[in-house]
Design a protein around this motif. Sequence first.
Motif, mmCIF file in Angstrom:
data_model
loop_
_atom_site.group_PDB
_atom_site.id
_atom_site.type_symbol
_atom_site.label_atom_id
_atom_site.label_comp_id
_atom_site.label_asym_id
_atom_site.label_seq_id
_atom_site.Cartn_x
_atom_site.Cartn_y
_atom_site.Cartn_z
ATOM 1 N N ALA A 26 25.836 57.323 83.941
ATOM 2 C CA ALA A 26 26.941 56.807 83.130
ATOM 3 C C ALA A 26 26.503 56.615 81.682
ATOM 4 O O ALA A 26 27.225 56.975 80.744
ATOM 5 C CB ALA A 26 27.452 55.497 83.717
ATOM 6 N N ALA A 27 25.313 56.061 81.479
ATOM 7 C CA ALA A 27 24.813 55.844 80.118
ATOM 8 C C ALA A 27 24.626 57.167 79.388
ATOM 9 O O ALA A 27 24.954 57.293 78.200
ATOM 10 C CB ALA A 27 23.495 55.071 80.163
ATOM 11 N N ARG A 28 24.145 58.170 80.101
ATOM 12 C CA ARG A 28 23.907 59.479 79.489
ATOM 13 C C ARG A 28 25.200 60.127 79.001
ATOM 14 O O ARG A 28 25.219 60.833 77.997
ATOM 15 C CB ARG A 28 23.196 60.371 80.519
ATOM 16 C CG ARG A 28 22.607 61.615 79.969
ATOM 17 C CD ARG A 28 21.504 62.201 80.834
ATOM 18 N NE ARG A 28 21.764 62.261 82.249
ATOM 19 C CZ ARG A 28 21.105 61.559 83.165
ATOM 20 N NH1 ARG A 28 20.163 60.705 82.817
ATOM 21 N NH2 ARG A 28 21.378 61.704 84.449
ATOM 22 N N HIS A 29 26.278 59.863 79.721
ATOM 23 C CA HIS A 29 27.555 60.510 79.396
ATOM 24 C C HIS A 29 28.553 59.559 78.727
ATOM 25 O O HIS A 29 29.709 59.929 78.518
ATOM 26 C CB HIS A 29 28.178 61.100 80.665
ATOM 27 C CG HIS A 29 27.342 62.185 81.271
ATOM 28 N ND1 HIS A 29 27.252 63.453 80.726
ATOM 29 C CD2 HIS A 29 26.530 62.183 82.363
ATOM 30 C CE1 HIS A 29 26.427 64.188 81.457
ATOM 31 N NE2 HIS A 29 25.979 63.442 82.456
ATOM 32 N N GLY A 30 28.118 58.345 78.413
ATOM 33 C CA GLY A 30 29.023 57.382 77.796
ATOM 34 C C GLY A 30 30.169 56.988 78.704
ATOM 35 O O GLY A 30 31.274 56.694 78.244
ATOM 36 N N ALA A 31 29.904 56.976 80.024
ATOM 37 C CA ALA A 31 30.948 56.663 81.009
ATOM 38 C C ALA A 31 30.909 55.184 81.384
ATOM 39 O O ALA A 31 29.857 54.545 81.341
ATOM 40 C CB ALA A 31 30.770 57.515 82.263
ATOM 41 N N THR A 32 32.059 54.656 81.745
ATOM 42 C CA THR A 32 32.146 53.302 82.266
ATOM 43 C C THR A 32 32.198 53.351 83.790
ATOM 44 O O THR A 32 32.537 54.376 84.383
ATOM 45 C CB THR A 32 33.396 52.592 81.724
ATOM 46 O OG1 THR A 32 34.548 53.389 82.034
ATOM 47 C CG2 THR A 32 33.300 52.396 80.219
ATOM 48 N N ILE A 33 31.847 52.233 84.408
ATOM 49 C CA ILE A 33 31.829 52.132 85.871
ATOM 50 C C ILE A 33 32.624 50.904 86.294
ATOM 51 O O ILE A 33 32.453 49.827 85.713
ATOM 52 C CB ILE A 33 30.395 51.984 86.416
ATOM 53 C CG1 ILE A 33 29.495 53.126 85.946
ATOM 54 C CG2 ILE A 33 30.404 51.893 87.952
ATOM 55 C CD1 ILE A 33 28.010 52.869 86.212
ATOM 56 N N THR A 34 33.475 51.063 87.303
ATOM 57 C CA THR A 34 34.074 49.910 87.972
ATOM 58 C C THR A 34 33.469 49.839 89.364
ATOM 59 O O THR A 34 33.564 50.802 90.140
ATOM 60 C CB THR A 34 35.598 50.018 88.056
ATOM 61 O OG1 THR A 34 36.143 50.102 86.739
ATOM 62 C CG2 THR A 34 36.190 48.804 88.757
ATOM 63 N N ILE A 175 34.165 58.320 92.307
ATOM 64 C CA ILE A 175 35.353 59.078 91.908
ATOM 65 C C ILE A 175 35.499 58.996 90.393
ATOM 66 O O ILE A 175 35.515 57.912 89.814
ATOM 67 C CB ILE A 175 36.632 58.546 92.579
ATOM 68 C CG1 ILE A 175 36.493 58.570 94.110
ATOM 69 C CG2 ILE A 175 37.842 59.374 92.150
ATOM 70 C CD1 ILE A 175 37.701 58.066 94.861
ATOM 71 N N THR A 176 35.610 60.164 89.758
ATOM 72 C CA THR A 176 35.781 60.186 88.305
ATOM 73 C C THR A 176 37.253 60.017 87.964
ATOM 74 O O THR A 176 38.134 60.128 88.820
ATOM 75 C CB THR A 176 35.289 61.516 87.717
ATOM 76 O OG1 THR A 176 36.161 62.577 88.136
ATOM 77 C CG2 THR A 176 33.865 61.820 88.158
ATOM 78 N N ASP A 177 37.512 59.793 86.674
ATOM 79 C CA ASP A 177 38.901 59.627 86.249
ATOM 80 C C ASP A 177 39.692 60.922 86.384
ATOM 81 O O ASP A 177 40.910 60.905 86.308
ATOM 82 C CB ASP A 177 38.988 59.069 84.819
ATOM 83 C CG ASP A 177 38.057 59.765 83.843
ATOM 84 O OD1 ASP A 177 37.414 60.767 84.228
ATOM 85 O OD2 ASP A 177 37.963 59.303 82.697
ATOM 86 N N GLY A 178 39.018 62.037 86.609
ATOM 87 C CA GLY A 178 39.711 63.299 86.873
ATOM 88 C C GLY A 178 39.874 63.571 88.357
ATOM 89 O O GLY A 178 40.218 64.680 88.765
#
Length: 199
Positions: A26-34, A175-178
């Motif tokens: 997530a950090a590598r791709h600037g993604a958030t996690i719930t 699960i990604t947002d896509g």
Amino acid sequence: MAHIDYFFTTLSPWAFLAGQELEEIAARHGATITYKPLDIAGLFARTGGTMPADRHPSRLDYRLQELRRQAKKRGVDLNPKPPFWPTNAAPSSYAIIAAQAAGGGDLGALVHGIMRACWIEGRDIAQDDVIRDCLTAAGFDPALADSGLLAGAETYGRNLEEAVAAGVFGAPFYITDGDERFWGQDRLGDLDAHLSGAL
């Protein structure tokens, strides 16, 4: 910004073996996690899964072999038969839910610390003192172990409903947002590749 819904149970050795690779991805791709802890028995009952205690011996034998192999690959000294497993996952799950709502600490470290307490340290993650220790180590107020129990229970139940509706059938599940779905710690590399556009 990419987002990942992470469905898991604090009782899963496979989620423990994922370590904090999800957080690194997530950090590598600037993604958030719930983080969405859930009742794995309820999930299996709704999606055709079988709890380990009810599986055929051949499946249980294979599970132990695979746990040994995967732990060795990751350099983890996992106990495949910890003394307090299975236990009640709800208290640790409620603490994670409360910590996520409160903020201020390292949520990934909290999740991993709770699982480490079970699979490495041989502690009962249903006990308040264990949960408090994990909260403190991850930079959260240990009092979160006692707060928001009603909200935690409601969110815990809602996470199960969301999981079933989203096509989740095991843990760990990402699960990604896509709506790309990845099941198991051994699919984290695929999740990474997807977020980078390679898959």
